[in-house]
Design a protein around this motif. Structure first.
Motif, PDB file in Angstrom:
ATOM      1  N   VAL A  27      31.313  40.520  52.572  1.00  0.00           N
ATOM      2  CA  VAL A  27      31.515  39.647  53.730  1.00  0.00           C
ATOM      3  C   VAL A  27      31.710  40.508  54.979  1.00  0.00           C
ATOM      4  CG1 VAL A  27      32.500  37.699  52.458  1.00  0.00           C
ATOM      5  CG2 VAL A  27      33.992  39.558  53.210  1.00  0.00           C
ATOM      6  N   LYS A  28      31.553  39.894  56.151  1.00  0.00           N
ATOM      7  CA  LYS A  28      31.702  40.644  57.399  1.00  0.00           C
ATOM      8  C   LYS A  28      33.142  41.091  57.612  1.00  0.00           C
ATOM      9  CE  LYS A  28      27.750  38.910  59.999  1.00  0.00           C
ATOM     10  NZ  LYS A  28      27.290  38.196  61.216  1.00  0.00           N
ATOM     11  N   ASP A  29      34.106  40.234  57.286  1.00  0.00           N
ATOM     12  CA  ASP A  29      35.520  40.566  57.428  1.00  0.00           C
ATOM     13  C   ASP A  29      36.126  40.734  56.035  1.00  0.00           C
ATOM     14  OD1 ASP A  29      38.187  40.838  57.905  1.00  0.00           O
ATOM     15  OD2 ASP A  29      38.436  38.961  59.003  1.00  0.00           O
ATOM     16  N   LYS A 147      39.744  47.081  67.042  1.00  0.00           N
ATOM     17  CA  LYS A 147      40.715  46.765  65.989  1.00  0.00           C
ATOM     18  C   LYS A 147      40.032  46.102  64.795  1.00  0.00           C
ATOM     19  CE  LYS A 147      45.081  46.453  68.537  1.00  0.00           C
ATOM     20  NZ  LYS A 147      45.725  47.495  67.687  1.00  0.00           N
ATOM     21  N   LYS A 148      39.069  45.247  65.077  1.00  0.00           N
ATOM     22  CA  LYS A 148      38.334  44.546  64.025  1.00  0.00           C
ATOM     23  C   LYS A 148      37.503  45.515  63.181  1.00  0.00           C
ATOM     24  CE  LYS A 148      35.210  40.580  63.539  1.00  0.00           C
ATOM     25  NZ  LYS A 148      34.382  39.597  64.289  1.00  0.00           N
ATOM     26  N   SER A 149      37.139  46.644  63.783  1.00  0.00           N
ATOM     27  CA  SER A 149      36.254  47.606  63.111  1.00  0.00           C
ATOM     28  C   SER A 149      36.999  48.643  62.290  1.00  0.00           C
ATOM     29  CB  SER A 149      35.379  48.316  64.151  1.00  0.00           C
ATOM     30  OG  SER A 149      34.637  47.393  64.899  1.00  0.00           O
ATOM     31  N   ILE A 150      38.329  48.744  62.469  1.00  0.00           N
ATOM     32  CA  ILE A 150      39.122  49.738  61.732  1.00  0.00           C
ATOM     33  C   ILE A 150      39.739  49.084  60.503  1.00  0.00           C
ATOM     34  CG2 ILE A 150      41.020  51.396  61.842  1.00  0.00           C
ATOM     35  CD1 ILE A 150      38.723  52.035  63.758  1.00  0.00           C
ATOM     36  N   LEU A 151      39.373  49.565  59.331  1.00  0.00           N
ATOM     37  CA  LEU A 151      39.956  49.066  58.088  1.00  0.00           C
ATOM     38  C   LEU A 151      41.089  50.026  57.701  1.00  0.00           C
ATOM     39  CD1 LEU A 151      36.750  48.083  56.079  1.00  0.00           C
ATOM     40  CD2 LEU A 151      37.918  46.865  57.922  1.00  0.00           C
ATOM     41  N   LEU A 161      31.111  48.700  60.708  1.00  0.00           N
ATOM     42  CA  LEU A 161      30.271  48.347  61.841  1.00  0.00           C
ATOM     43  C   LEU A 161      29.798  46.891  61.870  1.00  0.00           C
ATOM     44  CD1 LEU A 161      28.114  51.594  61.986  1.00  0.00           C
ATOM     45  CD2 LEU A 161      29.474  50.696  63.864  1.00  0.00           C
ATOM     46  N   ASN A 162      30.130  46.105  60.870  1.00  0.00           N
ATOM     47  CA  ASN A 162      29.590  44.750  60.782  1.00  0.00           C
ATOM     48  C   ASN A 162      29.919  43.904  62.014  1.00  0.00           C
ATOM     49  OD1 ASN A 162      28.198  44.833  58.312  1.00  0.00           O
ATOM     50  ND2 ASN A 162      30.097  44.648  57.169  1.00  0.00           N
ATOM     51  N   GLY A 163      31.173  43.971  62.471  1.00  0.00           N
ATOM     52  CA  GLY A 163      31.571  43.184  63.636  1.00  0.00           C
ATOM     53  C   GLY A 163      30.819  43.584  64.886  1.00  0.00           C
ATOM     54  N   ILE A 164      30.622  44.885  65.049  1.00  0.00           N
ATOM     55  CA  ILE A 164      29.891  45.378  66.216  1.00  0.00           C
ATOM     56  C   ILE A 164      28.420  44.985  66.125  1.00  0.00           C
ATOM     57  CG2 ILE A 164      29.242  47.437  67.517  1.00  0.00           C
ATOM     58  CD1 ILE A 164      31.760  48.799  66.435  1.00  0.00           C
ATOM     59  N   PHE A 165      27.839  45.120  64.930  1.00  0.00           N
ATOM     60  CA  PHE A 165      26.425  44.777  64.752  1.00  0.00           C
ATOM     61  C   PHE A 165      26.157  43.301  65.016  1.00  0.00           C
ATOM     62  CE2 PHE A 165      25.262  48.468  61.652  1.00  0.00           C
ATOM     63  CZ  PHE A 165      25.162  49.326  62.737  1.00  0.00           C
ATOM     64  N   SER A 166      27.157  42.456  64.789  1.00  0.00           N
ATOM     65  CA  SER A 166      26.950  41.017  65.018  1.00  0.00           C
ATOM     66  C   SER A 166      26.701  40.710  66.494  1.00  0.00           C
ATOM     67  CB  SER A 166      28.168  40.225  64.518  1.00  0.00           C
ATOM     68  OG  SER A 166      29.316  40.493  65.313  1.00  0.00           O
TER      69      SER A 166
END
Length: 248
Positions: A27-29, A147-151, A161-166
């Motif tokens: 999943v993206k998140d 923040k969304k991109s750092i796990l 990178l999924n959030g950025i790619f969206s």
């Protein structure tokens, strides 16, 4: 059917299974992942003949243990009935039994200390780079995207990178630029760790990748038909599935 018939009569059998993308849908998140309760119950029936081997992690807020507890609706029942997934996580440095007892063989206090700092370091470096790439986004939006991109996994902090790619669907040129940029950020953090005395402690796991080139994994750049690399993980040396399989 023929394979199942053959396995019925094997006395020394060990099933070792990966998780992400196999038993847990991608999943993206990652915080929205789910694990099917029937899978957890089935895995427990195998007893010592079943183990997992994943680059994900058992513990922490992003760990698979949280998915197990959510699926069965109870933290206490998972531990009491031995429903946690036994085996190796974080590439092979987080060992767990079916009761959720976790250990980290081979990880030094110094390595732990640096890994705790790493998500913040990633955030600072990535945010600086994203400001240049997305000049049209305001500071608040950049911070949210970062923040969304750092796990913030405990043993394998990751840039995803999924959030950025969206935000840039179909823009292969910019996708490739971002992949190279994130690789540069992570290589810089690896070099900084080396300067702090942990020269042989860490490596970068690139997923998906194009195999090994010397001591490094080759990044898979985006094409019009394949998004390529989406995750780069800061991993402990020795945390490799090939080694983990032998341990199990």
């Amino acid at each position: 059917t023929q394979l199942l018939e053959e396995l019925r009569y094997v006395k020394d059998l060990l099933i070792v299974q990966d998780l992400d993308g196999v038993c847990i849908p991608l999943v993206k998140d990652p915080l929205t992942r789910i694990l099917d309760c029937s899978y957890i119950q089935a895995a427990s029936v195998f007893g010592p003949e079943f183990a997992v081997l994943t680059n994900g992690e058992h513990e922490g807020r992003r760990g698979v243990n949280r998915l197990v507890e959510k699926a069965i609706g109870s933290h206490g029942q998972a531990a009491k009935n031995g429903l946690y997934l036994p085996g190796l996580a974080a590439g092979g440095v987080e060992l767990q039994d079916k009761y959720g007892e976790v250990s980290h063989p081979g990880v030094s206090p110094e390595e732990f200390e640096l890994l705790v700092k790493m998500p913040h370091r990633m955030e600072v470096s990535l945010e600086q780079r994203l400001v240049d790439v997305f000049a049209d986004l305001d500071k608040k939006a950049i911070k949210h995207l970062t923040k969304k991109s750092i796990l913030d996994t405990r043993l394998s902090p990751t840039i995803n990178l999924n959030g950025i790619f969206s935000l840039i669907p179909g823009n292969v040129r910019l996708q490739r630029e971002l992949q190279g940029m994130v690789l540069g950020v992570m290589e810089g953090l690896l070099e900084k760790a080396s300067m702090e005395g942990l020269t042989n402690s860490f490596y970068l796991h690139i997923a998906p990748n194009l195999g090994q080139e010397g001591d490094h994994e080759r990044i898979k750049y985006a094409t019009s038909s394949d998004i390529g690399t989406t995750d780069i993980q800061f991993m402990i040396n020795g945390a490799r599935k090939e080694v983990g399989l032998l341990v199990l």
